[in-house]
Design an enzyme around this catalytic site. Sequence first.
Site, short mmCIF file in Angstrom:
data_model
loop_
_atom_site.label_atom_id
_atom_site.label_comp_id
_atom_site.label_asym_id
_atom_site.label_seq_id
_atom_site.Cartn_x
_atom_site.Cartn_y
_atom_site.Cartn_z
N ASP A 1 0.85 -1.19 0.00
CA ASP A 1 0.00 0.00 0.00
C ASP A 1 0.88 1.24 0.00
OD1 ASP A 1 -2.52 -1.01 -0.04
OD2 ASP A 1 -2.74 -1.12 2.12
N ASP B 1 -5.32 -3.31 4.70
CA ASP B 1 -5.87 -2.83 5.97
C ASP B 1 -7.38 -2.88 6.03
OD1 ASP B 1 -6.45 -0.87 4.18
OD2 ASP B 1 -5.60 0.79 5.32
N ASP C 1 -9.80 -5.98 1.50
CA ASP C 1 -8.47 -6.51 1.20
C ASP C 1 -8.33 -7.97 1.60
OD1 ASP C 1 -7.55 -4.12 0.18
OD2 ASP C 1 -6.82 -3.40 2.11
#
Length: 961
Positions: free
Chosen positions: A332, A588, A592
Amino acid sequence: MTDIEALKAITTESIDLENVPVEEVFQHLKCTKEGLTSNEVQERLTLFGYNKLEEKKESKILKFLGFMWNPLSWVMEAAALMAIGLAHGGGKPADYHDFVGIVVLLLINSTISFVEENNAGNAAAALMAQLAPKAKAVRDGKWNEIDAAELVPGDIVSIKLGDIIPADARLLEGDPLKIDQATLTGESLPVTKNPGASVYSGSTCKQGEIEAVVIATGVHTFFGKAAHLVDSTTHVGHFQKVLTAIGNFCICSIAVGMAIEIVVIYGLQKRGYRVGIDNLLVLLIGGIPIAMPTVLSVTMAIGAHRLAQQGAITKRMTAIEEMAGMDVLCSDKTGTLTLNKLSVDKNLIEVFKRGIDRDMAVLMAARAARLENQDAIDTAIVSMLSDPKEARAGIKELHFLPFSPANRRTALTYLDGEGKMHRVSKGAPEEILDMAHNKLEIKEKVHATIDKFAERGLRSLGLAYQEVPDGDVKGEGGPWDFVALLPLFDPPRHDSAQTIERALHLGVSVKMITGDQLAIAKETGRRLGMGTNMYPSSSLLSDNNTEGVSVDELIENADGFAGVFPEHKYEIVKRLQSRKHICGMTGDGVNDAPALKKADIGIAVDDATDAARGASDIVLTEPGLSVIISAVLTSRAIFQRMKNYTIYAVSITIRIVMGFMLLCVFWEFDFPPFMVLVIAILNDGTIMTISKDRVKPSPTPDCWKLKEIFATGVVLGAYLAIMTVVFFWAAYETNFFHNIFHVRNFNQHHFKMKDKKVAAHLNEQMASAVYLQVSTISQALIFVTRSRSWSFVERPGFLLVIAFLIAQLVASVISAMANWPFAGIRSIGWGWTGVIWIFNIVTYMLLDPIKFLVRYALSGKSWDRMVEGRTALTGKKNFGQEERMAAWATEKRTQHGLETGQKPVYERNSATELNNMAEEAKRRAEIARMRELQTLKGKVESAAKLKGYDLEDPNSNNYTI
């Protein structure tokens, strides 16, 4: 009826709290919407118990005995039965001492395993307690975050996007939720739950936010009732398969050696029954790596504890070996590569609606933000106000729409001081633009502003406003006005650039996966030195992309992807795995979870949702990419310890089986089984320290290479076996040692071997000499297998050295001074002890070159790189084309002024130098920019760039010359 008596009726489930009206639920549970008091909670905990399933209590005795129930232990147990049941006759007493010795060896290994696993289990329990699900509940009139295990029926809880439902509950007033019940019912699609509906423990909130009243906890929940019906399945992981393969190899090697001995002893030599049994016991006892399960499990447990200390909690132990082999990390951007500390530059806010200034735009955005439970965007917006309470001053909040991945925006419906209803919304610019009534008119200007922000590395936040004249809170309202675009800046972490460079040198390719715009992703990639070869998520849809390459190649060669949704993450992982990459993925959010589960190593970042943590293998307790790279290095060190031991175990099996078999076959020399037990016990004590050994992690991704383990083990073991035979021959058949060192002559030709007493005396001394030779060089072998290059340049752990010295001091004393008729040995004196040490030192000197030759034969690497030791001398695998990546990274860093030439990051002073170079490059760039701004050309270009004009385009009509 008292409250307690009424609540006891709930435990009997005589009242169906799932179907009665919600108002009656409060009556039956003796609670209100203001929640419970601390005293009420304690009473209900006593009555209902904690909100967790009953744990099966395992008998410690059975657990201890369980460490003796595996194939390797079975072989040792068979040896014990042979010693007590078959070793009789031949003019010798019953073999009780061997039986006792084997049992002691088994008990020692089981005790160490039991104690270490118990300690590791306690440590793991403490670590997992950090990951215990939390819940927000009203206690004593205030919202508090508590452990979900402390919930009781009657608690008022908050459920929001990403939460795992902590207990069975009934929903109160609010918007409908989308609940994923796949773990309970197998339904693949989320179901809609309206106010008043029941939600069940273990399901996941996919959309919405609402309050609920708990109606059942622990074993009384829907999940708790079904749990006892579910049989636990035994999953055989890759680690267990490797252990089984190595164990089977050792057992087969012993079986071959025993078969040869049986044929020779009984068929060709026609020797007695008892002699054959004793020789077979030697192979059984000495050849089995009985300590292997203990050493490897303890190594992994200690390693997991070290990872936790670094901020990476391992939920699945075998994730450590996968982390060691990871060659691609999909990371990310927000919060991992950047600080996730957003700020808004008010001077850059672009306002689109007349009558609205920038201050008013900030206030409207703050109204569309939460004042509690804020995310990073809400925090940045509200912090721009002089007082956070201004966001709700003069208005009455009617309804707040929380953010969800589906609509990617928040909204607040409110009444102003005159009683008029309004609605304000902030979120992804495209979502906000689509709502605007005049989107076609402003579309180009909005996109131009977004691009202008993106070129400076700024994210955009859209803001819209509408009036609700009909006064319907859930109504559509009037036309939406696009109010403004707010620029959000999320600065990169100070260590991200250095960490990415470090990852590249470790053979790990870092790919940025972000939901932001492509221009922002490229700008961030440029700042971090990770490259700008990035693509929009649309390029993942088909092979018809602008690059003219397949999607698989595109993903493999890309530096990152922008505009990514969770389903794209899953596709990226899937395609990388199809290209034989070991892939890590950070995440997170609740959406996901599929990608985290699909990845070889799912990594839940700091502050991840419960759903993301539940789907991951490793949970980070600290933010940033450096935690992951540190975990990679630690995992490689752990893996290296395990691989070192497996090579050692295979080598010892081969050297024991081959060495003693040759002595038996060619010289009819019978080594006493008890002394093999002594070797095994001393070896175990030393080898246990390898779990804390100091090792040099592999500079490239590593994995189990059984071909390398078996080949190296067989060659090293065969060499040691041959050297034992050479030593025996030189001492037993020649005068070599007597002539050179002037020690007692053991040459059998100088003795009357027909005299049984003389022959027995000589054989006992030879047994003592062989014992010391085998014991010393066998334990010294660990220093060779533990090192990647020359064993004498890689400093071992302090405990390993101390354990080795103590064990070999004991072995030397036994050989030099012990007269043990029951064990079949007689003292040889300190002179012979010194000679054996010299012989073993000479033998040891050839072990490293042999190790290099084996790895050279397996890998085909040049001799220069082989002895350098930095390439691990292992079979080379294309881990993401590390040379290409490293060369590309060096070129990029040189272009940015970060590096002047090749310099490995693992040099001792490289971190400081890199920081200094980065600061110097930054300072030079700033000086150049300031000088440029003093010129007319510089001022014009700076102003044009700020306005979004393209000076390179001669057809542009945005300016005149």
